[in-house]
Write a protein that holds these residues in place. Structure first.
Motif, PDB file in Angstrom:
ATOM      1  N   GLU A 127       0.200 -11.788  -4.883  1.00 18.23           N
ATOM      2  CA  GLU A 127       0.697 -12.082  -4.091  1.00 18.23           C
ATOM      3  C   GLU A 127       0.032 -11.964  -2.313  1.00 18.23           C
ATOM      4  OE1 GLU A 127       2.168  -8.732  -4.565  1.00 18.23           O
ATOM      5  OE2 GLU A 127       3.556  -8.799  -5.502  1.00 18.23           O
ATOM      6  N   TYR A 364       1.206  -0.480  -2.609  1.00 19.72           N
ATOM      7  CA  TYR A 364       1.188  -1.970  -2.495  1.00 19.72           C
ATOM      8  C   TYR A 364       0.084  -2.347  -2.127  1.00 19.72           C
ATOM      9  CZ  TYR A 364       5.351  -2.806  -4.951  1.00 19.72           C
ATOM     10  OH  TYR A 364       6.335  -2.724  -6.064  1.00 19.72           O
ATOM     11  N   HIS A 368       0.393  -1.024   3.308  1.00 17.53           N
ATOM     12  CA  HIS A 368       1.570  -0.837   3.166  1.00 17.53           C
ATOM     13  C   HIS A 368       1.841   0.845   3.114  1.00 17.53           C
ATOM     14  CE1 HIS A 368       1.674  -4.618   1.792  1.00 17.53           C
ATOM     15  NE2 HIS A 368       2.956  -5.146   2.019  1.00 17.53           N
ATOM     16  N   VAL A 371       4.261   3.923  -1.810  1.00 14.45           N
ATOM     17  CA  VAL A 371       6.163   3.175  -2.104  1.00 14.45           C
ATOM     18  C   VAL A 371       6.070   4.823  -3.146  1.00 14.45           C
ATOM     19  CG1 VAL A 371       6.706   1.696  -4.163  1.00 14.45           C
ATOM     20  CG2 VAL A 371       5.779   0.769  -1.708  1.00 14.45           C
ATOM     21  N   ARG A 390      18.311   5.392  -4.921  1.00 15.94           N
ATOM     22  CA  ARG A 390      18.904   4.615  -3.147  1.00 15.94           C
ATOM     23  C   ARG A 390      17.935   3.547  -3.546  1.00 15.94           C
ATOM     24  NH1 ARG A 390      20.996   7.892   1.502  1.00 15.94           N
ATOM     25  NH2 ARG A 390      21.383   6.153   2.677  1.00 15.94           N
ATOM     26  N   ASN A 391      18.420   1.765  -2.548  1.00 15.45           N
ATOM     27  CA  ASN A 391      17.529   0.932  -2.520  1.00 15.45           C
ATOM     28  C   ASN A 391      16.358   0.815  -2.165  1.00 15.45           C
ATOM     29  OD1 ASN A 391      20.700  -1.115  -1.338  1.00 15.45           O
ATOM     30  ND2 ASN A 391      19.614  -1.448  -3.965  1.00 15.45           N
ATOM     31  N   GLY A 392      15.067   0.098  -2.468  1.00 12.04           N
ATOM     32  CA  GLY A 392      13.664   0.925  -1.657  1.00 12.04           C
ATOM     33  C   GLY A 392      13.364   2.259  -2.376  1.00 12.04           C
ATOM     34  N   ALA A 393      13.699   2.448  -3.522  1.00 15.09           N
ATOM     35  CA  ALA A 393      13.314   4.101  -3.504  1.00 15.09           C
ATOM     36  C   ALA A 393      12.450   4.099  -4.535  1.00 15.09           C
ATOM     37  CB  ALA A 393      14.408   4.930  -4.693  1.00 15.09           C
ATOM     38  N   GLY A 394      11.779   2.713  -5.099  1.00 14.11           N
ATOM     39  CA  GLY A 394      11.072   2.739  -5.559  1.00 14.11           C
ATOM     40  C   GLY A 394      11.206   2.711  -7.270  1.00 14.11           C
ATOM     41  N   LYS A 395      11.936   2.571  -7.442  1.00  6.28           N
ATOM     42  CA  LYS A 395      12.474   2.215  -9.257  1.00  6.28           C
ATOM     43  C   LYS A 395      12.030   0.790  -9.873  1.00  6.28           C
ATOM     44  CE  LYS A 395      16.756   2.026  -8.263  1.00  6.28           C
ATOM     45  NZ  LYS A 395      16.803   2.035  -7.339  1.00  6.28           N
ATOM     46  N   THR A 397       9.655  -1.029  -9.106  1.00  8.92           N
ATOM     47  CA  THR A 397       8.008  -0.782  -8.404  1.00  8.92           C
ATOM     48  C   THR A 397       7.350   0.127  -9.685  1.00  8.92           C
ATOM     49  OG1 THR A 397       7.870  -1.092  -5.891  1.00  8.92           O
ATOM     50  CG2 THR A 397       6.439   0.157  -7.018  1.00  8.92           C
ATOM     51  N   LYS A 400       7.463  -1.586 -12.658  1.00  9.24           N
ATOM     52  CA  LYS A 400       5.839  -2.340 -12.532  1.00  9.24           C
ATOM     53  C   LYS A 400       5.010  -2.141 -13.279  1.00  9.24           C
ATOM     54  CE  LYS A 400       7.577  -4.501  -8.804  1.00  9.24           C
ATOM     55  NZ  LYS A 400       7.375  -5.468  -7.309  1.00  9.24           N
ATOM     56  N   TYR A 406       0.437  -3.547 -11.673  1.00  8.75           N
ATOM     57  CA  TYR A 406      -0.572  -2.885 -10.839  1.00  8.75           C
ATOM     58  C   TYR A 406      -0.629  -1.775 -11.649  1.00  8.75           C
ATOM     59  CZ  TYR A 406       2.747  -6.292  -7.457  1.00  8.75           C
ATOM     60  OH  TYR A 406       3.471  -6.778  -7.364  1.00  8.75           O
ATOM     61  N   GLN A 437      15.129  -7.461 -12.869  1.00 10.34           N
ATOM     62  CA  GLN A 437      16.096  -7.995 -12.272  1.00 10.34           C
ATOM     63  C   GLN A 437      15.948  -9.380 -11.712  1.00 10.34           C
ATOM     64  OE1 GLN A 437      15.461  -5.356  -8.780  1.00 10.34           O
ATOM     65  NE2 GLN A 437      17.225  -4.856  -7.994  1.00 10.34           N
ATOM     66  N   HIS A 564      22.712   1.104 -11.011  1.00  6.96           N
ATOM     67  CA  HIS A 564      23.381   1.777  -9.385  1.00  6.96           C
ATOM     68  C   HIS A 564      24.293   2.018  -9.939  1.00  6.96           C
ATOM     69  CE1 HIS A 564      20.739   1.012  -6.488  1.00  6.96           C
ATOM     70  NE2 HIS A 564      20.128  -0.432  -6.564  1.00  6.96           N
TER      71      HIS A 564
END
Ligand SMILES: Nc1ncnc2c1ncn2[C@@H]1O[C@H](COP(=O)(O)OP(=O)(O)OP(=O)(O)O)[C@@H](O)[C@H]1O
Length: 619
Positions: A127, A364, A368, A371, A390-395, A397, A400, A406, A437, A564
């Motif tokens: 990245e 990240y 950033h 998260v 919800r979307n972007g909550a960090g699930k 991540t 990962k 990381y 995903q 979801h």
């Protein structure tokens, strides 16, 4: 460890020339020693031929004009002809050997480069734009060691020829020889400067090249073709692609112009020096101070010295530029691990108690936002844990970090009490199975697409079929034109009539999703199964079917499920609600419904959606 060790790559490149030279020599010699020795011999012998021919020509001319027997002239003429033949054959032989050396070096360099890339255990480098620019230049320069050796040998050849002609010229006029040699110094300095600037420019235009590649990919890929056509994006993408090429070309043009101006001036200088020398020599010959042979060898020597000096300068500049570019290859080959390696690696035993996230914070990069903000969570052995939010909550991540793509910025992840940073990443991953995903649809056969989950199963069709059966995709794959051997792509499908015209099949999104699940099932014996949105692309019936299968799979195993679709998690042992990188609630379905928090609200919302369509009587 710096998060962006490849930023400022241009500045580092110049300092690492000796390291690059060593690496290039090592690589070239290990890949093609015989070929390079052959190129060396042909090149050096080729360097002596022009000098020999010039002296033979002088001798022939002096014998012809001198009175006396002409027998020796014939012998000299035969020698001259032989030297001509050898001089003609040697470059071709050298070229063939050089080509073979380049191929061998290129193969090894590519293997070592991608081997080094595999040693990047995490995702951060992929990245990092500076790393990606270097990587592309490193790929370009994978052939460089052979070319650098070629340039250095050309330099050696020109030096041999040069030495011969310098001695020849010095016999006629030492002063003039010094003038010719001195006139080459500015050329060398200018060429070195130009080559440095050119290598610098190539790194500068690399982002533009990556953009072009990206736009070209969008314009030519099957995946993007639908949107590109429906939204009429073609002219827009082409315009952007051309703008990037235009910007890169402007930089190249400016460089070419500087080079043209510098080389034009240097050519004029060389012409003035040789013209002046010729006038002086002819005036001397008219006064009887020089013979016809002297004139001939002078003309050959001046032309030879100047051409060899020009060749030497060009070869030096070329080797210099190639070495600068090869610095990117060296930097990647020698780059340390992207994730700190444990000083005293610990073995990772099979999971017995559970995985614990202890006050995990993550972002990240320093630029950033956070998260994950102080996540503390226990995934007990043998339990099914569902992560919702919800979307972007960090699930994703969090997943990962569990796979150690990381390391947490703060806090720790413990596997039965062992910090996963103390374990080699490959050992940790060998204990995990996952369906991501954003899984990859490989342009492989159906069997290979499942086998990537565990390559040890590649030669065990029964295992592959069993995994596909459990994912509910066996019938689809077995029914393909060549069964499991069918390519799941049109990109590499048969192109000739002799090959099966049916080869290459495209699956639907939901079918692909099941293939990705089959991969996870293939390594279902691992300690931890991670399923990130495993049913996102499935129809209602398929989703129900998959979740029933997953429920079976979860029984007794340790699983972490992200979804979801809250109906699919109600029987999980533990449901964890994540919002803005923090755990906001956890418990089983009943306790969370009773608490009336975000989970209960989302569940009620989804249930109401289904309830609205409940009156429809299904057969
Ligand atoms: N590689 C990355 N680099 C920078 N930011 C990232 C990266 N991946 C994710 N993010 C950011 O991290 C945040 C959390 O993303 P994440 O994918 O973990 O969310 P999620 O809960 O899984 O969302 P979803 O339900 O939509 O899949 C988002 O704001 C996202 O923009």
């Amino acid at each position: 460890m710096s998060e962006r060790p490849f930023a400022g790559a241009a500045a580092q490149g110049w300092r690492s020339l000796p390291a690059s030279a060593g690496e290039a020599a090592r690589l070239a010699w290990r890949s093609a020693p015989g070929q390079l020795a052959g190129v060396g011999a042909a090149t050096l012998a080729g360097g002596a031929v022009p000098v020999a021919m010039a002296w033979l020509t002088k001798s022939v001319l002096d014998r012809i004009v001198a009175p006396g027997p002409s027998g020796a002239v014939v012998g000299l003429a035969v020698g001259l002809a032989c030297a001509g033949v050898v001089g003609a054959i040697l470059p071709q032989l050298g070229q063939y050997l050089q080509g073979e050396a380049d191929r061998r070096v290129g193969l090894r360099a590519q293997d070592e480069l991608f081997g080094a890339l595999e040693r990047c255990a995490g995702l951060r480098r992929f990245e990092d734009p500076a790393f990606l620019d270097r990587l592309r230049l490193a790929q370009h320069s994978a052939q460089s060691p052979g070319q650098i050796t070629g340039a250095l040998l050309a330099l050696a050849r020109d030096s041999v020829t040069l030495a011969g002609f310098v001695v020849s010229l010095a016999l006629i006029s030492p002063l003039f020889t010094a003038v010719v040699l001195l006139s080459a110094i500015p050329a060398l300095l200018v060429e070195l400067r130009v080559s440095r600037r050119r290598a610098d420019m190539m790194l500068r235009i690399e982002p533009a090249e990556r953009w072009q590649f990206f736009y070209g990919g969008l314009l030519s890929s099957a995946e993007a073709a639908k949107e590109v056509r429906l939204f009429g994006l073609g002219p827009f993408l082409r315009g952007r692609m051309n703008a990037q090429l235009g910007a890169a070309n402007a930089a190249r043009r400016a460089m070419d112009r500087k080079e043209l101006a510098a080389q034009g001036a240097l050519t004029l200088l060389a012409a003035a020096v040789s013209g002046g020398g010729l006038i002086w020599l002819l005036a001397g010959a008219a006064q009887g101070r020089f013979t016809v042979g002297d004139v001939s060898i002078f003309v050959a020597a001046v032309a030879g010295v100047q051409s060899c000096l020009g060749g030497s300068v060009a070869a030096t500049a070329s080797a210099h530029r190639l070495l600068l570019l090869f610095g990117h290859y060296t930097a990647i080959i020698r780059s340390g691990p992207d994730l700190p390696e444990p000083a005293a690696p610990r073995a990772l035993p099979p999971l017995r108690h559970g995985i614990e996230l202890r006050d995990v914070w993550f972002r990240y990069s320093d630029d950033h936002p956070w998260v994950l903000r102080g996540v503390s969570l226990r995934v007990p052995h043998g339990c099914s844990v569902a992560l919702v939010g919800r979307n972007g909550a960090g699930k994703s991540t969090l997943v990962k970090l569990l796979c150690r793509f990381y390391d947490p910025t703060r806090g720790a992840i413990l596997w039965d009490g062992v910090d996963i940073r103390d374990v080699p990443a490959a050992e940790l991953r060998a204990r995990i199975s996952a369906a991501f995903q954003d899984f990859v649809a490989y342009d492989f056969s159906a069997a290979d697409n499942v086998a990537v989950g565990d390559l040890a199963a590649a030669d065990a069709p029964a295992r592959i079929e069993e995994a596909a059966r459990r994912a509910g995709v066996h019938d689809v794959l077995a029914g393909l034109p060549q069964g499991y051997g069918t390519l799941l792509t049109r990109t590499f499908a048969a192109t000739s009539a002799e090959e099966d015209p049916q080869a290459g099949v495209m699956l639907s999104g939901g079918q692909w999703q099941r293939v990705a699940l089959a991969r996870a099932f293939l390594r279902g014996d691992r300690d931890l199964m991670i399923l990130d949105e495993p049913s996102a692309g499935l129809d209602a019936e398929a989703e129900h079917d998959i979740h029933t299968r997953l429920r079976e799979l979860r029984r007794g195993g340790t699983t972490l499920l992200i979804t979801h679709r809250l109906g699919a998690v109600r029987d999980a042992d533990l449901i964890v609600g994540l919002a803005d990188g923090r755990i906001v609630e956890q418990g089983d379905h009943d306790s969370l419904m009773e608490a009336g928090g975000p989970y209960a609200r989302m569940f009620a919302l989804q249930a109401a959606g289904y309830a609205a369509s409940a009156p429809v009587d299904l057969p």
